[in-house]
Design a protein around this motif. Sequence first.
Motif, PDB file in Angstrom:
ATOM      1  N   ALA A  27       6.821  17.038  28.785  1.00  9.79           N
ATOM      2  CA  ALA A  27       5.390  16.732  27.827  1.00  9.79           C
ATOM      3  C   ALA A  27       4.551  17.986  28.035  1.00  9.79           C
ATOM      4  O   ALA A  27       3.792  18.217  27.196  1.00  9.79           O
ATOM      5  CB  ALA A  27       4.716  15.279  28.262  1.00  9.79           C
ATOM      6  N   GLU A  28       4.795  18.647  28.899  1.00 14.70           N
ATOM      7  CA  GLU A  28       3.976  19.688  29.367  1.00 14.70           C
ATOM      8  C   GLU A  28       4.711  20.839  29.916  1.00 14.70           C
ATOM      9  O   GLU A  28       4.675  20.972  31.255  1.00 14.70           O
ATOM     10  CB  GLU A  28       2.581  19.358  30.296  1.00 14.70           C
ATOM     11  CG  GLU A  28       1.638  20.466  30.432  1.00 14.70           C
ATOM     12  CD  GLU A  28       0.728  20.494  29.124  1.00 14.70           C
ATOM     13  OE1 GLU A  28       0.172  21.603  28.860  1.00 14.70           O
ATOM     14  OE2 GLU A  28       0.676  19.553  28.378  1.00 14.70           O
ATOM     15  N   GLY A 111       7.177   9.001  37.592  1.00 17.09           N
ATOM     16  CA  GLY A 111       6.494   9.810  36.105  1.00 17.09           C
ATOM     17  C   GLY A 111       5.123  10.327  36.582  1.00 17.09           C
ATOM     18  O   GLY A 111       4.590  11.243  36.125  1.00 17.09           O
ATOM     19  N   ASP A 112       4.306   9.364  37.225  1.00 12.20           N
ATOM     20  CA  ASP A 112       2.969   9.897  37.776  1.00 12.20           C
ATOM     21  C   ASP A 112       2.922  10.827  38.638  1.00 12.20           C
ATOM     22  O   ASP A 112       2.035  11.938  38.469  1.00 12.20           O
ATOM     23  CB  ASP A 112       2.049   8.642  38.407  1.00 12.20           C
ATOM     24  CG  ASP A 112       0.567   8.842  38.588  1.00 12.20           C
ATOM     25  OD1 ASP A 112       0.049   9.094  37.527  1.00 12.20           O
ATOM     26  OD2 ASP A 112       0.162   8.841  39.708  1.00 12.20           O
ATOM     27  N   GLU A 113       3.770  11.026  39.464  1.00 12.40           N
ATOM     28  CA  GLU A 113       3.914  12.022  40.521  1.00 12.40           C
ATOM     29  C   GLU A 113       4.328  13.290  39.950  1.00 12.40           C
ATOM     30  O   GLU A 113       3.853  14.238  40.113  1.00 12.40           O
ATOM     31  CB  GLU A 113       4.899  11.696  41.661  1.00 12.40           C
ATOM     32  CG  GLU A 113       4.486  10.666  42.660  1.00 12.40           C
ATOM     33  CD  GLU A 113       3.251  10.968  43.517  1.00 12.40           C
ATOM     34  OE1 GLU A 113       3.255  11.954  43.922  1.00 12.40           O
ATOM     35  OE2 GLU A 113       2.589  10.130  43.652  1.00 12.40           O
ATOM     36  N   VAL A 114       5.210  13.185  38.903  1.00 11.75           N
ATOM     37  CA  VAL A 114       5.646  14.399  38.100  1.00 11.75           C
ATOM     38  C   VAL A 114       4.319  14.884  37.160  1.00 11.75           C
ATOM     39  O   VAL A 114       4.270  16.247  37.334  1.00 11.75           O
ATOM     40  CB  VAL A 114       6.849  14.052  37.144  1.00 11.75           C
ATOM     41  CG1 VAL A 114       6.897  15.199  35.941  1.00 11.75           C
ATOM     42  CG2 VAL A 114       8.147  13.837  37.739  1.00 11.75           C
ATOM     43  N   ALA A 115       3.657  14.035  36.684  1.00 12.55           N
ATOM     44  CA  ALA A 115       2.549  14.571  35.892  1.00 12.55           C
ATOM     45  C   ALA A 115       1.599  15.154  36.859  1.00 12.55           C
ATOM     46  O   ALA A 115       0.631  16.242  36.554  1.00 12.55           O
ATOM     47  CB  ALA A 115       1.937  13.101  35.210  1.00 12.55           C
ATOM     48  N   ARG A 116       1.285  14.764  37.939  1.00  9.53           N
ATOM     49  CA  ARG A 116       0.441  15.207  38.916  1.00  9.53           C
ATOM     50  C   ARG A 116       0.546  16.365  39.740  1.00  9.53           C
ATOM     51  O   ARG A 116      -0.182  17.178  40.223  1.00  9.53           O
ATOM     52  CB  ARG A 116      -0.235  13.974  39.891  1.00  9.53           C
ATOM     53  CG  ARG A 116      -0.904  13.055  39.343  1.00  9.53           C
ATOM     54  CD  ARG A 116      -1.415  11.909  40.245  1.00  9.53           C
ATOM     55  NE  ARG A 116      -1.932  10.790  39.498  1.00  9.53           N
ATOM     56  CZ  ARG A 116      -2.915  10.685  38.920  1.00  9.53           C
ATOM     57  NH1 ARG A 116      -3.899  11.729  39.028  1.00  9.53           N
ATOM     58  NH2 ARG A 116      -3.332   9.275  38.501  1.00  9.53           N
ATOM     59  N   ALA A 117       1.945  16.673  39.580  1.00 15.34           N
ATOM     60  CA  ALA A 117       2.268  17.724  40.428  1.00 15.34           C
ATOM     61  C   ALA A 117       2.001  19.137  40.154  1.00 15.34           C
ATOM     62  O   ALA A 117       2.152  20.022  41.007  1.00 15.34           O
ATOM     63  CB  ALA A 117       3.988  17.618  40.309  1.00 15.34           C
ATOM     64  N   GLU A 125       1.038  14.360  28.990  1.00 13.57           N
ATOM     65  CA  GLU A 125       1.696  13.674  29.768  1.00 13.57           C
ATOM     66  C   GLU A 125       1.171  12.276  29.888  1.00 13.57           C
ATOM     67  O   GLU A 125       2.005  11.083  30.243  1.00 13.57           O
ATOM     68  CB  GLU A 125       1.414  14.286  31.264  1.00 13.57           C
ATOM     69  CG  GLU A 125       2.305  15.613  31.511  1.00 13.57           C
ATOM     70  CD  GLU A 125       1.804  16.563  32.661  1.00 13.57           C
ATOM     71  OE1 GLU A 125       2.700  17.092  33.143  1.00 13.57           O
ATOM     72  OE2 GLU A 125       0.719  16.339  32.992  1.00 13.57           O
ATOM     73  N   ALA A 126      -0.245  11.985  29.916  1.00 10.92           N
ATOM     74  CA  ALA A 126      -0.866  10.642  29.945  1.00 10.92           C
ATOM     75  C   ALA A 126      -0.113   9.832  28.760  1.00 10.92           C
ATOM     76  O   ALA A 126       0.257   8.703  28.788  1.00 10.92           O
ATOM     77  CB  ALA A 126      -2.208  10.545  29.810  1.00 10.92           C
ATOM     78  N   ALA A 127      -0.261  10.652  27.575  1.00 11.47           N
ATOM     79  CA  ALA A 127       0.594   9.632  26.416  1.00 11.47           C
ATOM     80  C   ALA A 127       1.915   9.288  26.548  1.00 11.47           C
ATOM     81  O   ALA A 127       2.273   8.146  26.358  1.00 11.47           O
ATOM     82  CB  ALA A 127       0.412  10.743  25.247  1.00 11.47           C
ATOM     83  N   MET A 128       2.777  10.052  27.360  1.00  7.14           N
ATOM     84  CA  MET A 128       4.085   9.957  27.682  1.00  7.14           C
ATOM     85  C   MET A 128       4.350   8.685  28.573  1.00  7.14           C
ATOM     86  O   MET A 128       5.066   7.819  28.652  1.00  7.14           O
ATOM     87  CB  MET A 128       5.098  11.191  27.872  1.00  7.14           C
ATOM     88  CG  MET A 128       6.448  10.810  28.329  1.00  7.14           C
ATOM     89  SD  MET A 128       7.301  10.054  26.830  1.00  7.14           S
ATOM     90  CE  MET A 128       7.146  11.465  25.816  1.00  7.14           C
ATOM     91  N   LEU A 129       3.339   8.726  29.686  1.00  4.86           N
ATOM     92  CA  LEU A 129       3.300   7.785  30.627  1.00  4.86           C
ATOM     93  C   LEU A 129       2.770   6.276  30.116  1.00  4.86           C
ATOM     94  O   LEU A 129       3.577   5.158  30.406  1.00  4.86           O
ATOM     95  CB  LEU A 129       2.240   8.074  31.613  1.00  4.86           C
ATOM     96  CG  LEU A 129       2.801   9.307  32.583  1.00  4.86           C
ATOM     97  CD1 LEU A 129       1.632   9.582  33.484  1.00  4.86           C
ATOM     98  CD2 LEU A 129       3.838   8.841  33.696  1.00  4.86           C
ATOM     99  N   ASP A 130       1.937   6.460  28.790  1.00  2.00           N
ATOM    100  CA  ASP A 130       1.834   5.033  28.150  1.00  2.00           C
ATOM    101  C   ASP A 130       2.861   4.750  27.630  1.00  2.00           C
ATOM    102  O   ASP A 130       3.305   3.554  27.542  1.00  2.00           O
ATOM    103  CB  ASP A 130       0.629   5.319  27.166  1.00  2.00           C
ATOM    104  CG  ASP A 130      -0.747   5.639  27.926  1.00  2.00           C
ATOM    105  OD1 ASP A 130      -0.899   5.010  29.084  1.00  2.00           O
ATOM    106  OD2 ASP A 130      -1.609   5.947  27.341  1.00  2.00           O
ATOM    107  N   LYS A 131       3.916   5.363  27.140  1.00  2.00           N
ATOM    108  CA  LYS A 131       5.167   5.213  26.278  1.00  2.00           C
ATOM    109  C   LYS A 131       6.031   4.500  27.188  1.00  2.00           C
ATOM    110  O   LYS A 131       6.703   3.553  26.427  1.00  2.00           O
ATOM    111  CB  LYS A 131       5.795   6.195  25.506  1.00  2.00           C
ATOM    112  CG  LYS A 131       4.844   6.682  24.209  1.00  2.00           C
ATOM    113  CD  LYS A 131       5.788   7.995  23.609  1.00  2.00           C
ATOM    114  CE  LYS A 131       5.183   8.241  22.401  1.00  2.00           C
ATOM    115  NZ  LYS A 131       5.886   9.602  21.812  1.00  2.00           N
TER     116      LYS A 131
END
Length: 139
Positions: A27-28, A111-117, A125-131
Amino acid sequence: MSEPLTDEERMTLKSAAFGAVFLVSNAEPGVLSMVKESFAASNAIAGSTGLVREVLTTGGLPRLSAGSPGELQPAEVEAVALPALRRAVQILSVKAPGELENYRHTVLRAGDEVARASDGVSEAEAAMLDKIRDALSAS
């Protein structure tokens, strides 16, 4: 567990979880971020327990696209991973209901750990986590 998971069901759970991680990571996109994100996902999955840990850490490689192997395209992975997450929920609801929350928690944590890494959670990333969360909420 009411009956053992088949090899195909195990692969569905694994492909869905790894597909979700791939989608958040892509996503990013960024090469340096990818290394940090890989470690973050690995740690989250390694921290899982029970059947979920067994399924996600053993066996063959996950299937992340319907097409031929090679360079994965996020749109192709999304078309496979999100339905696979919904199917994983159905499988666990029937065959291992006690593991369903563990699976949801593990996939969302990874997923959250990947986004925060790398540099915090971006909008993409937040939008993908919502999906992913929506797919995991299906019953």
